[in-house]
Design an enzyme around this catalytic site. Structure first.
Site, short mmCIF file in Angstrom:
data_model
loop_
_atom_site.label_atom_id
_atom_site.label_comp_id
_atom_site.label_asym_id
_atom_site.label_seq_id
_atom_site.Cartn_x
_atom_site.Cartn_y
_atom_site.Cartn_z
N LYS A 108 0.96 -1.13 -0.06
CA LYS A 108 0.08 -0.05 0.16
C LYS A 108 0.79 1.38 0.03
O LYS A 108 1.52 1.56 1.12
CB LYS A 108 -0.72 0.10 1.36
CG LYS A 108 -1.85 1.25 1.17
CD LYS A 108 -2.30 1.57 2.71
CE LYS A 108 -1.56 2.83 3.29
NZ LYS A 108 -1.42 4.08 2.56
N GLU A 113 10.25 0.85 10.15
CA GLU A 113 11.25 1.91 9.83
C GLU A 113 10.61 3.28 10.16
O GLU A 113 9.62 3.45 9.51
CB GLU A 113 11.76 1.90 8.40
CG GLU A 113 12.43 0.54 7.99
CD GLU A 113 13.97 0.62 8.74
OE1 GLU A 113 14.33 1.41 9.02
OE2 GLU A 113 14.24 -0.62 8.34
N CYS A 124 13.85 10.82 6.87
CA CYS A 124 13.94 10.49 8.22
C CYS A 124 15.37 10.53 8.83
O CYS A 124 15.44 10.46 10.21
CB CYS A 124 13.36 9.10 8.12
SG CYS A 124 14.10 8.17 6.74
P1 NAD Z 1 2.78 8.21 7.93
O1 NAD Z 1 3.02 7.37 8.95
O2 NAD Z 1 1.84 9.03 7.98
O3 NAD Z 1 2.38 7.27 6.65
C1 NAD Z 1 3.28 6.27 6.23
C2 NAD Z 1 2.25 4.93 5.68
O4 NAD Z 1 1.57 4.64 6.81
C3 NAD Z 1 1.15 5.77 4.78
O5 NAD Z 1 1.16 4.71 3.64
C4 NAD Z 1 0.06 5.72 5.57
O6 NAD Z 1 -1.34 5.78 4.90
C5 NAD Z 1 0.22 4.81 6.47
N1 NAD Z 1 -0.63 4.59 7.57
C6 NAD Z 1 -1.10 5.59 8.41
N2 NAD Z 1 -1.82 5.18 9.35
C7 NAD Z 1 -1.86 3.86 9.44
C8 NAD Z 1 -2.45 2.80 10.36
N3 NAD Z 1 -3.10 3.18 11.20
N4 NAD Z 1 -2.35 1.52 9.99
C9 NAD Z 1 -1.57 1.22 8.77
N5 NAD Z 1 -0.91 2.20 7.97
C10 NAD Z 1 -1.14 3.37 8.23
O7 NAD Z 1 4.27 8.73 7.44
P2 NAD Z 1 4.48 9.92 6.29
O8 NAD Z 1 4.20 11.11 6.74
O9 NAD Z 1 3.76 8.94 4.97
O10 NAD Z 1 6.19 9.55 6.16
C11 NAD Z 1 6.71 10.36 7.03
C12 NAD Z 1 7.06 9.57 8.15
O11 NAD Z 1 7.93 8.24 7.60
C13 NAD Z 1 8.27 10.10 9.04
O12 NAD Z 1 8.00 9.76 10.44
C14 NAD Z 1 9.67 9.53 8.56
O13 NAD Z 1 10.71 9.69 9.49
C15 NAD Z 1 9.15 8.47 8.36
N6 NAD Z 1 10.42 7.45 7.46
C16 NAD Z 1 11.24 6.89 7.93
C17 NAD Z 1 12.17 6.19 7.22
C18 NAD Z 1 13.09 5.13 7.67
O14 NAD Z 1 13.78 4.58 6.78
N7 NAD Z 1 13.13 5.00 9.09
C19 NAD Z 1 12.24 6.39 5.66
C20 NAD Z 1 11.07 7.33 5.15
C21 NAD Z 1 10.20 7.94 6.08
#
Ligand code: NAD
Length: 504
Positions: A200, A274, A308
């Site tokens: 997704k 992650e 991140c």
């Molecule tokens: P987000 O958590 O808002 O969304 C990430 C994904 O999770 C999306 O596809 C979203 O639809 C899904 N999601 C949201 N709520 C959910 C739920 N209840 N159950 C299952 N899935 C759900 O994050 P974002 O705003 O898209 O991305 C930014 C975040 O990602 C930042 O915190 C960043 O640090 C992190 N990130 C981490 C890495 C890493 O390698 N550690 C890499 C890239 C981004």
């Protein structure tokens, strides 16, 4: 710290003079969920708008996925998993190499699509696509060279053989900041290890994941790769709880990580997370300050700070803070803000969405109200689009929200420390443990301080340089599980001990 007067650079947004878009409608993947090798209509008929963050205009629509869509995709993956899992590593490896070639052949399209959807500068999208190609090539090789403990007689008359098996079906949820690359970091090792998957993408940036599925559809058996678009609380939640999914892997925020882990608890499936970061950058008084500032220019503002591992929390020795800030401000003043189509020298694009833009704006406004000074930037820029001026905040008090929470924009904070022990304690404070860096010319410090930092990746005299061969992943609130490297291959497989009694 003495703060010099703010330079008069009033960052403006460079626009595409013609207003021409980066992609045409014909270049988009078909509208639908990619299930069992084909694009099929979503079961609800409802669509989600996909918005260009530079113009705020809708550029595409994708289905708002339902639990039924997820269940159909999982059923397809369950059907496909045995055939794919039984292939030899060589056979799977050849498919991964073909996928890499296919992505490479369509690099230009994928770069434009990623930039149009996420607002990424072209240089960032180019790096994402070439890293995607490299990820598939690396895992094609890794699949064939994976090893396990040697077979041996560890109990009398019993020969132990350790076999690595696929898990089965993996559910994957990806974020908006590196849509294609984060998908590749999951898809490549998951396929290499012999699993089927349902992915997704973020509802805000689904276009390159869908295009990827279209581009590689003829290379993979139907059902091995499935894409279901939709929101986290519906599609992501169903993937987390689905009883036929063996592992759920998420890259995203800490809150989404918690939600996924809760959803996975009932079926006791494996969880791979992650999550966020707030990388400390410790600059000692013996460091090459100009080089440190240059590294932070690259590592703190790459992908417009929506990263991140961003070098966003500088801790500098108090005796060199003024000089260091001057170097950093000089560097930041050279960043070009603009739409991706406005030139390949643009390095700072918009925030991905109105909601995220308002979040970043809120941090800047509250920092100003709290008396925190901006040595450069400090505010949002005129629209349309969600642009924020590259910012350096100085004199940031300990515990300030801008220095403890993930802003995820082009904002770097600078704080000072008095000695090494304090630097380590402050760097390790806070919930995250994804990455960190140390700038020093002292060999002992470069080892000692790196060893004491509680982060999954520590750079010395560098920041945000990644290698596909090396693991990426966090400690503490940044999650668990590793992307990239042979460690990802381990994470997406399971060990089985087969013991043969050969006694007479
Ligand atoms: P987000 O958590 O808002 O969304 C990430 C994904 O999770 C999306 O596809 C979203 O639809 C899904 N999601 C949201 N709520 C959910 C739920 N209840 N159950 C299952 N899935 C759900 O994050 P974002 O705003 O898209 O991305 C930014 C975040 O990602 C930042 O915190 C960043 O640090 C992190 N990130 C981490 C890495 C890493 O390698 N550690 C890499 C890239 C981004």
């Amino acid at each position: 710290m003495t703060v010099l007067p703010k330079p008069d650079i009033a960052a403006t947004v460079r626009r595409v003079p013609s207003g021409a878009g980066l992609i045409s409608d014909q270049e988009l993947a078909p509208i639908g969920q990619f299930i069992d090798g084909e694009f099929r209509p979503g079961s609800s008929g409802q669509l989600i708008d996909v918005v260009d963050p530079c113009t705020e205009k809708t550029i595409a629509q994708v289905p708002a996925g339902t639990t039924d869509d997820v269940d159909r995709a999982v059923a397809a993956a369950v059907k496909a998993k045995h055939g794919w899992g039984r292939l030899t590593p060589k056979e799977r490896s050849l498919v991964l190499l073909q996928i890499a070639d296919r992505v490479e052949q369509h690099s230009d399209l994928l770069v434009r699509l990623e930039s149009a959807n996420a607002g990424k500068p072209i240089g960032v999208s180019q790096d994402d696509v070439s890293s995607t190609v490299d990820t598939f090539r690396f895992f094609a090789g890794a699949a064939r060279s994976a090893t396990s403990q040697a077979a041996g007689n560890y109990a009398e008359n019993h020969l132990s053989v350790i076999i690595r098996e696929p898990l089965g079906v993996v559910g994957v949820v990806t974020p908006w900041n590196y849509p294609l690359l984060m998908a590749a970091w999951k898809i490549a090792p998951i396929l290499a290890a012999g699993n089927a998957l349902v992915i997704k993408p973020s509802e805000q940036t689904p276009l390159t994941t869908l295009k990827f599925a279209e581009l590689v559809a003829d290379l993979l058996p139907a059902g091995v790769l499935n894409v279901v678009t939709g929101t986290g609380p519906v599609v992501g939640a169903r993937l987390s709880e689905h009883p036929d999914i063996d592992m759920i892997a998420l890259t995203g925020s800490v809150n989404s990580g918690r939600a996924v882990a809760r959803g996975a608890a009932e079926s006791l499936k494996r969880v791979h997370l992650e999550l966020g970061g707030k990388a400390p950058v410790v600059v000692f008084d013996d460091a090459d300050l100009a080089a440190a500032a240059s590294s932070i220019r690259a590592g703190g503002y790459w992908n417009s700070g929506q990263e991140c591992g961003a070098a966003c929390r500088v801790l500098v020795h108090e005796s060199v803070a003024g000089e260091f800030v001057q170097h950093l401000v000089d560097e930041v003043c050279t960043l070009v803000v603009g739409e991706p189509g406005a030139g390949e020298d643009v390095e700072i694009g918009p925030m991905v969405s109105r909601a995220h833009f308002e979040r970043v704006k809120g941090y800047l406004e509250r920092a100003e109200a709290a008396g925190i000074k901006a040595a450069v930037g400090g505010s949002v820029l005129d629209g349309p689009g969600f642009f924020v001026a590259p910012t350096v905040l100085v004199d940031v008090p300990d515990g300030a929200e801008v220095a403890t929470q993930e802003i995820f924009g082009p904002v770097v904070t600078v704080q000072t420390f008095a000695d090494e022990a304090e630097a380590v304690t402050r760097a390790n404070a806070g919930p995250y443990g994804l990455s960190a860096s140390v700038f020093t010319e002292n060999a002992r410090r470069s080892h000692d301080v790196a060893a004491q930092l509680d982060a999954g990746t520590v750079w010395v005299n560098s920041h945000l340089v990644l290698a596909t061969e090396a693991p990426w992943g966090g400690f503490k609130g940044s999650g668990y599980g590793r992307d990239l490297s042979i460690y990802a291959l381990d994470d997406y497989s399971r060990t089985k001990h087969v013991m043969h009694n050969h006694g007479r």
